[in-house]
Enzyme design. Structure first.
Site, PDB file in Angstrom:
ATOM      1  N   THR A   1      51.006  23.472  63.378  1.00 53.48           N
ATOM      2  CA  THR A   1      50.712  22.043  63.395  1.00 53.48           C
ATOM      3  C   THR A   1      49.971  21.574  64.650  1.00 53.48           C
ATOM      4  O   THR A   1      49.570  20.413  64.707  1.00 53.48           O
ATOM      5  CB  THR A   1      52.012  21.234  63.270  1.00 53.48           C
ATOM      6  OG1 THR A   1      52.976  21.777  64.158  1.00 53.48           O
ATOM      7  CG2 THR A   1      52.538  21.281  61.861  1.00 53.48           C
TER       8      THR A   1
ATOM      9  N   LYS B   1      43.640  31.636  55.052  1.00 53.74           N
ATOM     10  CA  LYS B   1      45.092  31.480  55.092  1.00 53.74           C
ATOM     11  C   LYS B   1      45.519  30.641  53.900  1.00 53.74           C
ATOM     12  O   LYS B   1      45.105  29.503  53.751  1.00 53.74           O
ATOM     13  CB  LYS B   1      45.491  30.783  56.399  1.00 53.74           C
ATOM     14  CG  LYS B   1      46.969  30.448  56.470  1.00 53.74           C
ATOM     15  CD  LYS B   1      47.347  29.757  57.774  1.00 53.74           C
ATOM     16  CE  LYS B   1      48.808  29.312  57.721  1.00 53.74           C
ATOM     17  NZ  LYS B   1      49.194  28.510  58.879  1.00 53.74           N
TER      18      LYS B   1
END
Lengths: 497, 519
Positions: free
Chosen positions: B354, B87
């Protein structure tokens, strides 16, 4: 970019005025900004001295001011840190170094290993693991090289006789193209919070942005615009400061000697031309004549060129109002401990540059300047408060009362976290590195109750080997260094050549 | 309190009891067993097969690599086992206005020249009429992502190929299984069972023990609450309240469904704005993870499910699964001898991946602030909790402000959710950052916590906020020189990216899952 300020007028005196003038001119002349400096009468005397923090070197580099030129022109010296001494007992001496302490062990911070070893009976003091402190104690320089860079931080500041330093910067400002005017006094023309002009000798100097570098009285921000001030005397006992000169030492130590007295403290800053003395005390304890006697007795020297000033630490409620920006003591006046004023001035300049208005409306820049500069200044203040609060110096009045004062939450939290774990609670906008906080706490006699449990995975034998490696490196490296005297002499010779 | 008899296997060591075995529980167990000295700490994790895990967080941030490196995991093995892909950032589609798209990359934009940040040179050159490329063209990570290419960053920091970092997309269930095996092999005691009873010292003192449905009693000195939204210990026992962030982050439901591969094998997460929220797309080696995060006030679950299923790149592998949540956090994460990590501590929607980062930060802080075994008899030192809570507040609030930025800076006019978001009052801490960027292109630059200045720049500019001014220092540089440097920088990125292997090729050669598993 339309409407961005083009004409900057700086009103002030001494290093704050000239540092600001040089930095703004150097950075912004290319963008079409013109800088005018209005110079007020100096507040300096022959005994005045600036002691700088390591960051000043980077600002000088931006101004094209080389270290050799600086030391030659000012007859200054290097400042590797402060030797803190309590002649009347209460505490063994300790060195508060501008460089780092120790080197990483198994990629982890050094301090917890030291704290653990001390608990198990190791004698070596924290400063024994500081390259900077050990070089300073031997009267040597610490010239960084690849090996020291890999080892750790080796930062240093300077001892700069103040009149010479201000004069050097003024000459630089003029060479850079700053327009300079002298003024005995000034008046202002302003509409609300917007200053239109500063008037000197009946003549208006107009500008788009005004910088107040006039010192604690803050002629523009405080005087003209009426911004108030928070008094910090509740945090700091000293309200008087005596400065004086004494003859130079035959060998010039590259550090400041700081001595606790019964009713205040004395700092001795050695330079090739003279030893600069500064005594901080309380009027309630000592008359100015007693203070002079105290300075003589604490230093063992004969003070001359004596002058006395009031000390009134405090911070403005805002640093930027309308089109007026305060830097230096106009924004915040510090207690004299550890000589933070010049660094605070630099912080103001650096943040003004990074927030120099991009348009005619300064609202966003103003709010940010007030926020970020205040945050930095409070961290500096906290370091001084911690020094006072944790002192173990002998003496009934000054030091005993300093221990009793109420602590801001940030300081109380930092001390509590250190006592519990030996770590420094991370906060934004901090000037002092964690190992400097730790050196302060340990030097003042605080030992943490525990250390990071993770280091208990390291076998004791490995710890010992690492300690020996670090001490051996320091021993060898310090011996390679020139003495401070030899270094200053070589700078003198290179000028003559 | 330490059990001197050692009947529980703790042998007088300090007993850490983790309740809950999801991502938070096993990351905590692995981190603690890796860093704490085994002679002093005994770690037990209680989990039940009867309780499912939420398993959010298939996408991560580059910090996860630090965590894995700290454990000493082999990257290729970990990626094979968790079916992981790379990613380089997150693509936001239709977030500013329908049709717009931008990438929040893990990496730098350009480089500072003369001490002046890059965006000022870029803005100044544009203002002065230089035909500068879009901001994204100066990011290596963006260029590689757009080209669906990947390789490991160069370690030579002078190389332009060192200007990005990366994270992973992985199967969170497999990551948990991987960490579970890893942690058990290193001494963590796993106990299967449901907590039925909780004992405390006195009426409202520290937690003493939990008793399982089986009757087994597990005593501890420190309890780590990883029980998810229930927050069995922190909320259940200590009554720590919840701070609701719904006014700023109104999405409160998610529908998740995997699908077969189709479309790009992208080295980035995609987030596409929808009428009542947004849809994620996370490509793994064996499937694509999808989900629709929505505000139940603005759409019902059936309509959301239809939207989700209509926007898959391959055949759905099962029925969409519904999750309910409320954004916010517990007012404290550490109370008494109980530390909450993961969803028991707070929930922030996965817009910027997150969740796992916040777990990781809490585990690191807990390792640093772990009470010492000698102090076990005295109970927990509140000074550790004070610092842990201060740091946790910082981590959560900084992430919160960054997420709100994505929502408030939208121009999707005429859609009720987005109209609300555009006009909602934001926290003062964010309002100030927006004003400062609008005025002069200055982005937040924290020393601690998320997100970095580059991340703020990516989203601020990506969401269409163009600053009115730039740093005046940039005006001091020769325009032709700056223009040439800009063109050169973008050119070097384009040339270098063209020589990279594709994401699929790189994975095939580096960490492909076993062929038998692909079937």
């Amino acid at each position: 970019m339309s409407g961005a300020p083009r004409r900057i007028v700086i009103v002030g005196r001494d290093a704050a005025l000239w540092l600001a003038a040089c930095a703004l001119q150097r950075a912004l002349a290319g963008a079409g900004v013109r800088v005018t400096a209005i110079e007020l009468p100096t507040a300096l005397g022959p005994a005045s001295l600036y002691a700088s923090l390591p960051a000043l070197e980077a600002l000088h580099a931006k101004l094209g001011l080389e270290e050799a030129t600086l030391l030659r022109a000012t007859r200054g010296g290097m400042l590797l840190g402060y030797n803190i001494v309590a002649p009347r007992g209460g505490l063994p001496p300790f060195f508060l170094a501008h460089g780092g302490y120790g080197a990483p062990i198994q990629s982890g911070a050094f301090f917890p290993y030291w704290a653990k070893a001390r608990r198990f009976g190791m004698d070596a003091a924290l400063e024994d693991f500081s390259l900077t402190a050990m070089a300073a104690r031997q009267g040597r320089m610490l010239l960084p090289d690849e090996a020291t860079e890999a080892f750790g931080r080796t930062d240093y500041g300077y001892h700069l006789p103040a009149l010479a330093y201000a004069g050097l910067l003024k000459g630089l400002a003029q060479r850079l193209g700053v327009a300079v005017r002298q003024a005995q006094a000034i008046a202002t023309e302003h509409d609300g919070d917007t200053i239109r002009a500063v008037i000197t000798d009946g003549e208006p100097v107009t500008g788009d942005l005004f910088v107040d570098a006039s010192g604690a009285e803050a002629l523009l921000l405080g005087g003209a615009l009426g911004v108030g001030r928070e008094d910090w005397r509740a945090h700091f006992p000293a309200d008087r400061r005596l400065i004086a000169l004494a003859p130079p030492f035959t060998s010039i130590p590259p550090y400041a000697e700081w001595r606790a007295g019964p009713a205040g403290w004395l700092a001795m800053h050695a330079t090739p031309g003279a030893t600069h003395l500064a005594l901080a005390y309380r009027a309630a304890d000592l008359g100015d004549d007693d203070a002079l006697a105290a300075a003589a007795s604490l230093s063992g020297l004969t003070p001359t060129a004596v002058s006395v000033q009031a000390v009134a630490p405090g911070i403005r409620d805002a640093f930027w109002r309308g089109n007026c920006v305060a830097i230096g003591a106009a924004a915040c006046a510090f207690d004299p401990l550890l000589d933070l004023d010049l660094h605070a001035t630099q912080l103001g300049i650096v943040h003004l540059l990074s927030l120099f208005p991009a348009g005619a409306n300064f609202a966003a820049e103003r709010v940010e300047y007030d926020r970020i500069l205040r945050s930095h200044l409070l961290r500096l203040r906290d370091f001084q408060i911690a020094f006072h609060a944790l002192n173990r110096f002998a003496g009934e009045g000054f030091w005993a009362e300093a221990r009793e004062r109420a602590l801001p939450d940030t300081v109380a939290h930092t001390i509590a976290t250190f006592r519990a774990r030996g770590e420094i609670a991370p906060m934004e906008d901090e000037t002092f590195a964690p190992d400097q906080w730790q050196a302060l706490f340990v030097g003042l006699g605080e030992m943490p109750e525990s250390w990071l449990p993770a280091i208990d995975r390291t076998p004791p034998e490995t710890m010992k080997q690492e300690f020996r490696r670090i001490l051996g490196f320091i021993k060898d490296k310090v011996l390679e260094q020139p003495t401070h005297d030899a270094y200053l002499a070589s700078i003198g010779r290179s000028a003559a050549a | 309190m330490a059990d001197a008899t050692g009947l529980d296997g703790s042998d007088g060591r300090y007993r850490i009891v983790i309740i809950g075995g999801g991502t938070a529980g096993w990351m905590a167990a692995a981190g603690l067993v890796r860093r704490l000295p085994p002679a002093d700490y005994h770690i037990t994790l209680v989990e039940s097969d009867e309780i499912g895990t939420v398993g959010v967080g298939e996408a991560t941030l580059p910090h996860i690599k630090l965590f894995n490196d700290m454990l000493g995991l082999d990257e290729a093995e970990f990626m094979r086992e968790t079916r992981a892909t790379f990613k380089l950032g997150v693509e936001f589609r239709d977030w500013d206005r329908p049709g717009d798209r931008y990438i929040h990359p893990f990496g730098a934009f350009g480089e500072p020249w003369g001490g002046v940040e890059f965006q000022h040179h870029w803005l100044r050159a544009r203002d002065a009429g230089h035909a500068a490329a879009p901001f994204e063209a100066y990011s290596y990570a963006c260029a590689a992502a757009r080209a669906n290419r990947f390789e490991l960053p160069n370690e030579d920091t002078k190389s332009i190929r060192s200007t990005y970092s990366y994270a992973y997309h992985f199967d969170a269930g497999r990551y948990v299984a991987f960490l579970r095996a890893w942690a058990i092999a290193r001494g963590v005691t796993r106990i299967e069972g449901l907590v039925e009873h909780i004992e405390r010292d006195g009426e409202d003192g520290d937690l003493a023990a939990v008793t399982l449905k089986s009757g087994q009693r597990i005593a501890g000195d420190l309890f780590v609450d990883c029980t998810g939204f229930r927050s069995l210990l922190l909320a259940g026992q200590f009554g720590i309240g919840w701070e609701d962030w719904t006014p700023w982050l109104p999405c409160d439901r998610a529908l998740a469904v995997p699908c077969a591969h189709g479309g790009d094998f992208a080295p980035y997460t995609r987030s596409t704005a929808r009428r009542a929220g947004w849809q994620w797309r996370i490509p793994l080696q064996h499937r694509i993870g999808n989900g629709y995060i929505f505000a139940s006030q603005f759409i019902d679950a059936d309509a959301a499910s239809d939207t989700l299923l209509a926007h898959l790149d391959g055949a759905a592998l099962g029925e969409p699964r519904l999750l309910r949540f409320q954004p916010g956090r517990r007012r404290q994460s550490w109370a008494g001898n109980c530390v909450a990590i993961g969803l028991a501590s707070g929930f922030i929607e996965p817009l910027e991946s997150t969740s796992i980062y916040l777990i990781q930060a809490a585990v690191s802080d807990l390792i640093a602030l772990m009470p010492t075994p000698e102090a076990a008899h005295a109970g927990i030192d509140p000074r550790f909790a004070a610092e842990f809570n201060r740091l946790t507040t910082m981590h959560y609030e900084r992430v919160r402000d960054f997420l709100i930025l994505h929502y408030v800076a939208n121009r999707r006019e005429g859609e009720p959710l987005w109209d609300y978001l555009r006009h909602m009052p934001v926290p003062d801490s964010l309002a100030h950052k927006l004003a400062l960027f609008r005025a002069r292109a200055k982005a937040p630059d924290y020393q601690f916590g998320l997100f970095s200045r580059e991340s703020w720049l990516a989203v601020l500019i990506g969401q269409g906020i163009m600053p009115e001014g730039h740093d005046a220092l940039a005006d001091g540089y020769d325009l032709a020189t700056v223009g040439a440097r800009l063109d050169d920088f973008a050119g070097r990125i384009a040339t270098s990216v063209a020589a990279m292997p594709s994401h699929a090729e790189f994975i095939a050669g580096y960490c492909a899952m076993p062929a038998s598993a692909a079937a």
